[in-house]
Design an enzyme around this catalytic site. Structure first.
Site, mmCIF file in Angstrom:
data_model
loop_
_atom_site.group_PDB
_atom_site.id
_atom_site.type_symbol
_atom_site.label_atom_id
_atom_site.label_comp_id
_atom_site.label_asym_id
_atom_site.label_seq_id
_atom_site.Cartn_x
_atom_site.Cartn_y
_atom_site.Cartn_z
ATOM 1 C CB SER A 22 -11.004 -30.469 13.129
ATOM 2 O OG SER A 22 -11.061 -31.091 13.865
ATOM 3 C CG ASN A 105 0.497 -35.085 15.910
ATOM 4 O OD1 ASN A 105 -0.342 -34.535 15.882
ATOM 5 N ND2 ASN A 105 1.333 -34.670 15.991
ATOM 6 C CB THR A 150 -5.400 -19.523 -33.837
ATOM 7 O OG1 THR A 150 -5.216 -18.294 -34.878
ATOM 8 C CG2 THR A 150 -5.398 -20.441 -34.781
ATOM 9 C CG HIS A 151 -3.864 -15.009 -32.453
ATOM 10 N ND1 HIS A 151 -3.399 -13.975 -31.694
ATOM 11 C CD2 HIS A 151 -3.792 -15.899 -33.280
ATOM 12 C CE1 HIS A 151 -2.806 -15.142 -31.923
ATOM 13 N NE2 HIS A 151 -2.505 -15.488 -33.247
ATOM 14 C CB SER A 272 -33.715 -11.944 -18.682
ATOM 15 O OG SER A 272 -34.080 -10.826 -18.176
ATOM 16 C CG ASN A 280 -28.727 -15.204 -19.756
ATOM 17 O OD1 ASN A 280 -28.985 -14.573 -20.785
ATOM 18 N ND2 ASN A 280 -30.417 -14.346 -19.361
ATOM 19 C CE1 TYR A 312 -1.058 -31.652 12.207
ATOM 20 C CE2 TYR A 312 -1.451 -30.402 15.038
ATOM 21 C CZ TYR A 312 -2.342 -30.708 13.497
ATOM 22 O OH TYR A 312 -3.654 -30.663 13.968
ATOM 23 C CD GLN A 317 -8.403 -28.413 13.620
ATOM 24 O OE1 GLN A 317 -8.244 -28.906 13.907
ATOM 25 N NE2 GLN A 317 -9.330 -27.138 14.122
ATOM 26 C CE LYS A 320 -8.711 -32.167 9.737
ATOM 27 N NZ LYS A 320 -7.497 -31.711 9.363
#
Ligand code: ARG
Length: 459
Positions: A22, A105, A150-151, A272, A280, A312, A317, A320
């Site tokens: 690791s 551990n 709204t909506h 573009s 954009n 463990y 592992q 992370k």
């Protein structure tokens, strides 16, 4: 490859060892591992397991290693192995005592907690900066009227300051979630051993305090099995990320051709390779799309944990990359969105022109209610009037009071006042509303929050 358990076997090792390592990932915790090992050495010294001279030599070497900007490159299984190996080079055989009774551990969750604590404090600062930018912009726009939705259909007029402050309070909840996550993981795993605790008589409480934890964890088996603290952290990243994503989407819309009342600084846009006119909002789209990664992290680690035997297992592992990437993505996205907030101008004239008069028909309802018409009666009468106006193709404000009186009870000349969006905004004057005064109140509270909560020790 350097492994701490190599003496257990006789045959030469295969390349499977490299695949299981690791270090390519956890070398990112070099600083935490060195810091934690130094504190652990002090605890061993306190327990009489290291002489004064031995502790002195180890502490000095670890001090130099902590100052090292980059983790060493080398063929180590993991960062725990790397620190022990580099220490051995520096101080010789006494390095072999530094992990007395200590298991990887417990070590791995100690340094993960240290890392998340630091990353969390950094993210709290990043959110705070974004919030401060939102409030600064809000102060300039307590009177700027824009459509509220709204909506995704125009609903009522609101002010841009009110809109910006809505994000302030959403991000305040995120800071709260980070603080809660950090508070819940504020306990030190050292002393847990591999799963059942330790025989080494270290002072767990003193060691915990030295590493900046509130105290030691309560149960060794729970400590080495648990990754809830990472889920908590990822969830805090996710809700913040969802907020950033929704915010980015609004900015994309409001600055687009159909809305058009936000103008983005050139730096926030790209053009573009073919269409010469394009501007954009790529930066906003990238933030909007990032939410998938935070959700993926939370789902990914939850799936690893689900059904995993308590204790463990090496599956852990994989924990992370999830939080390393999630926190780095979030750190950057917060900086980007802060630049977005600061690099946006409001085109108040466009906002005003886009605002549909229909958004003021609820003012008509209020007008009638103020004159004694029961609310439901008023609302239904206005709805019938709206249907009529729409059918004959006339905007509602073009109706004279006399024409309105055919549809609505209790109408007189003063009804003309309802078609003023600024007045509609001013009437939402209770705490929490969109009126300039109500928003100024929110702004005052926001500055107070930013001041007070930053003085708290855990932020
Ligand atoms: N590299 C391991 C991890 O990240 C450290 C713990 C290893 N423990 C073990 N018993 N193999 O989870």
């Amino acid at each position: 490859m350097k492994r701490l358990w190599a003496s257990r076997f006789q045959k030469p090792r295969s390349d499977l060892d490299a695949w299981q390592a690791s270090y390519p990932v956890d070398r990112g915790f070099w600083r935490e591992e060195v810091e934690a090992t130094r504190a652990y050495a002090r605890a061993l010294h306190g327990a009489g397991l290291l002489s004064d001279a031995e502790f002195q030599a180890l502490a000095e070497a670890l001090g130099r290693m902590a100052a090292q900007a980059e983790p060493p490159t080398g063929d180590f299984e993991d960062v725990h192995t790397a620190v022990e190996a580099v220490l051995a080079e520096a101080v010789g055989p006494v390095a072999a005592k530094v992990a007395t009774g200590r298991s990887r551990n417990e070590d791995v969750v100690t340094i993960e907690r240290l890392y998340i604590r630091r990353a969390g404090a950094d993210l709290l600062g990043g959110i705070r900066s974004l919030q401060a930018s939102l409030v600064q912009q809000a102060e300039r726009h307590v009177e700027t009227v824009v459509p509220g939705y709204t909506h995704l259909r125009q609903a009522q007029p609101m002010t841009w300051g009110f809109y910006l402050m809505s994000w302030f309070f959403a991000f305040e909840r995120d800071r709260d979630r980070f603080r809660t996550a950090l508070r819940r993981m504020d306990a030190c795993p050292y002393g847990s051993g591999a799963l059942t605790g330790t025989t080494v008589p270290i002072d767990r409480a003193a060691l915990a305090r030295r590493l900046g934890f509130l105290g030691p964890t309560d149960n060794a088996l729970d400590t080495v099995s648990d990754r809830d603290f990472i889920l908590d952290f990822l969830y805090a990243c996710l809700t913040t990320g969802i907020h950033l994503s929704r915010m980015a989407e609004d900015w994309v819309l409001f600055s687009g051709d159909e809305f058009g009342w936000l103008a983005l600084d050139e730096a926030l846009t790209t053009s573009s390779s073919l269409l010469p006119h394009k501007r954009n909002p790529d930066v906003l789209e990238l933030v909007r799309g990032l939410a998938g990664r935070w959700l993926g992290a939370l789902v990914g680690l939850s799936t690893t944990l689900k059904g995993l035997p308590w204790g463990y297992s090496k599956d852990l592992q994989w924990d992370k990359t999830y939080f390393l990437e999630a926190s780095e993505d979030l750190r950057q996205a917060l900086t980007v969105m802060r630049q977005v907030v600061e690099g946006t101008t409001v085109r108040a004239d466009v906002a005003r022109a886009r605002l549909q008069p229909w958004t003021l028909t609820v003012e008509l309802v209020d007008f009638l209610v103020a004159r004694g018409v029961p609310f439901r009666t008023a609302q239904q009468a206005v709805a019938r009037f709206v249907a009529h106006a729409e059918a004959v193709g006339r905007p509602p404000e073009s109706f004279t009071p006399a024409e309105l009186a055919e549809w609505l009870p209790a109408v007189d000349e003063s009804v003309r006042q309802v078609w003023d969006p600024a007045a509609a905004v001013r009437r939402r004057n209770l705490p929490g509303g969109t009126s300039p005064d109500a928003v100024r109140q929110q702004i005052r509270k926001a500055w107070q929050i930013l001041q007070e909560r930053d003085e708290a020790p855990d932020s």
